[in-house]
Design a protein around this motif. Structure first.
Motif, short mmCIF file in Angstrom:
data_model
loop_
_atom_site.label_atom_id
_atom_site.label_comp_id
_atom_site.label_asym_id
_atom_site.label_seq_id
_atom_site.Cartn_x
_atom_site.Cartn_y
_atom_site.Cartn_z
N ALA A 142 0.82 -1.21 0.00
CA ALA A 142 0.00 0.00 0.00
C ALA A 142 0.86 1.26 0.00
O ALA A 142 0.49 2.27 -0.60
CB ALA A 142 -0.93 0.00 1.22
N GLN A 143 2.01 1.22 0.66
CA GLN A 143 2.86 2.41 0.74
C GLN A 143 3.39 2.84 -0.63
O GLN A 143 3.80 3.98 -0.80
CB GLN A 143 4.03 2.15 1.67
N ASN A 144 3.37 1.93 -1.61
CA ASN A 144 3.87 2.25 -2.94
C ASN A 144 2.77 2.51 -3.96
O ASN A 144 3.04 2.65 -5.16
CB ASN A 144 4.76 1.10 -3.45
N LEU A 145 1.52 2.57 -3.51
CA LEU A 145 0.37 2.78 -4.39
C LEU A 145 -0.40 4.01 -3.92
O LEU A 145 -0.56 4.23 -2.73
CB LEU A 145 -0.56 1.57 -4.38
N ARG A 146 -0.87 4.78 -4.88
CA ARG A 146 -1.71 5.93 -4.56
C ARG A 146 -2.98 5.85 -5.41
O ARG A 146 -2.93 5.48 -6.58
CB ARG A 146 -0.98 7.25 -4.85
N TRP A 147 -4.10 6.22 -4.79
CA TRP A 147 -5.41 6.07 -5.41
C TRP A 147 -6.15 7.40 -5.36
O TRP A 147 -5.97 8.20 -4.45
CB TRP A 147 -6.23 5.01 -4.69
N ASN A 148 -7.03 7.60 -6.33
CA ASN A 148 -8.01 8.68 -6.33
C ASN A 148 -9.39 8.07 -6.18
O ASN A 148 -9.56 6.84 -6.21
CB ASN A 148 -7.95 9.48 -7.63
N ALA A 149 -10.39 8.92 -6.06
CA ALA A 149 -11.77 8.42 -5.92
C ALA A 149 -12.19 7.57 -7.12
O ALA A 149 -12.99 6.65 -6.99
CB ALA A 149 -12.73 9.60 -5.75
N ASP A 150 -11.63 7.88 -8.30
CA ASP A 150 -12.04 7.16 -9.50
C ASP A 150 -11.08 6.05 -9.90
O ASP A 150 -11.22 5.47 -10.98
CB ASP A 150 -12.21 8.13 -10.67
N SER B 115 0.58 -3.53 3.41
CA SER B 115 1.62 -3.00 4.29
C SER B 115 1.88 -1.53 3.98
O SER B 115 1.99 -1.14 2.83
CB SER B 115 2.92 -3.80 4.12
N ALA B 116 1.98 -0.74 5.03
CA ALA B 116 2.25 0.70 4.87
C ALA B 116 3.44 1.06 5.74
O ALA B 116 4.56 0.64 5.48
CB ALA B 116 1.01 1.52 5.21
N GLU B 117 3.21 1.83 6.80
CA GLU B 117 4.34 2.27 7.63
C GLU B 117 5.06 1.09 8.30
O GLU B 117 6.29 1.09 8.42
CB GLU B 117 3.86 3.25 8.69
N ILE B 118 4.31 0.11 8.75
CA ILE B 118 4.90 -1.07 9.40
C ILE B 118 4.50 -2.30 8.59
O ILE B 118 3.33 -2.67 8.55
CB ILE B 118 4.42 -1.22 10.85
#
Length: 307
Positions: A194-202, A231-234
């Protein structure tokens, strides 16, 4: 750092035909990542890292191919060049988007569907394998021990005193992973967190960390992602039912079901990044988040792996 900045300024002038005038961001982990604004108005990211095995050229080529195909990622703006022993390239500045937090089956499915889109895009690429694979998926290393060589971990006082249950799970998982070394290998993103992925509403906005391209059987790449996608910060290990949902959603998106051997390989691979993190937690005296999950889930994942 001042000397590095001067070299990067000169590099930008040669490669991009413009001079950095403002520093936008900077991160130092496995690579030095610097966002800058140029005097021609463009904002770019410059990445520099040690690259003794020349992995970077293949990783950037995969990223460029994905961007050309419309996949959500920053487009490389230069080839990888040598700068006083560092591999350096520039790419588009692609800020924005939000982390998609949570490890539910629904989030697993969204993540897996995006992973399958990337798999379709890169499946026919024929490039030099980016070896060695990143450490957290490098179970087939040629070192003498169970774990891939790591000069920081290997000298820790507790390096030879890992918890026996952790060593037992890692030994069985690696033995099962090595049994499938004959399966065809493909290129894939090996740090699908998850820490390497970014999402928008669409939908998805950007996938980062393309230095983590690996050369492994498809099912192994999918399995590793199924164990780490939230996985994100931990970093930790996902719930079993969410890993199961990830693998099933990937198969559905790809339009094929893994064979029995591939399915077992996926479950074995789902453990290895968490095993890597669990070992680090023990060696560096940090909170045993991954270690707890590995010890809790390990036996069931190994059963599913046929180990």
């Amino acid at each position: 750092m001042a000397e590095l900045d001067r070299r990067l300024v000169a590099w930008c002038e040669r490669q991009l035909g413009a001079t950095p005038v403002e520093r936008l961001m900077g991160v130092s982990q496995m690579a030095e990542v610097v966002g800058v604004r140029l005097d021609d108005g463009r904002s770019v990211v410059i990445k520099s890292r040690s690259d003794p095995t020349a992995r970077a050229k293949t990783c950037v080529a995969v990223q460029h191919h994905a961007a050309d195909a419309g996949f959500p990622c920053a487009r490389p703006l230069t080839d990888v060049t040598d700068l006083d022993g560092l591999a350096v390239h520039a790419e588009e500045w692609r800020p924005g988007g939000e982390l998609l937090r949570g490890d539910s089956p629904e989030i697993a499915e969204r993540s897996a569907q995006l992973y399958a889109q990337l798999a379709v895009i890169v499946e026919d690429l024929r490039l030099s394998p980016p070896l060695p694979n990143p450490e957290w998926v490098n179970w087939d290393h040629d070192g003498p021990g169970l774990w891939p060589p790591n000069e920081l971990h290997d000298i820790r006082p507790l390096a030879t005193q890992l918890p026996p249950p952790l060593v037992a799970i890692a030994t069985r998982a690696r033995a099962r992973l090595m049994k499938s070394g004959h399966l065809p290998r493909v290129l894939g993103h090996a740090d699908w967190e998850a820490q390497n992925l970014r999402w928008n509403a669409d939908g998805p906005h950007a996938v980062h960390d393309w230095d983590s391209i690996a050369w492994l059987p498809e099912a192994a790449l999918v399995g590793a992602a199924s164990g780490a996608f939230a996985s994100a910060e931990i970093p930790t290990l996902m719930p079993l039912h969410s890993s199961e949902a990830f693998i099933a959603a990937y198969e559905n998106a790809r339009g094929r079901t893994f064979a029995v051997e591939e399915r077992e390989l996926a479950w074995a691979a789902s453990l290895w990044p968490a095993l890597h993190n669990a070992r680090a937690e023990f060696l560096w005296h940090t909170q045993p988040v991954a270690l707890t999950e590995v010890l809790t889930q390990g036996e069931e994942r190994l059963r599913r792996a046929g180990a």
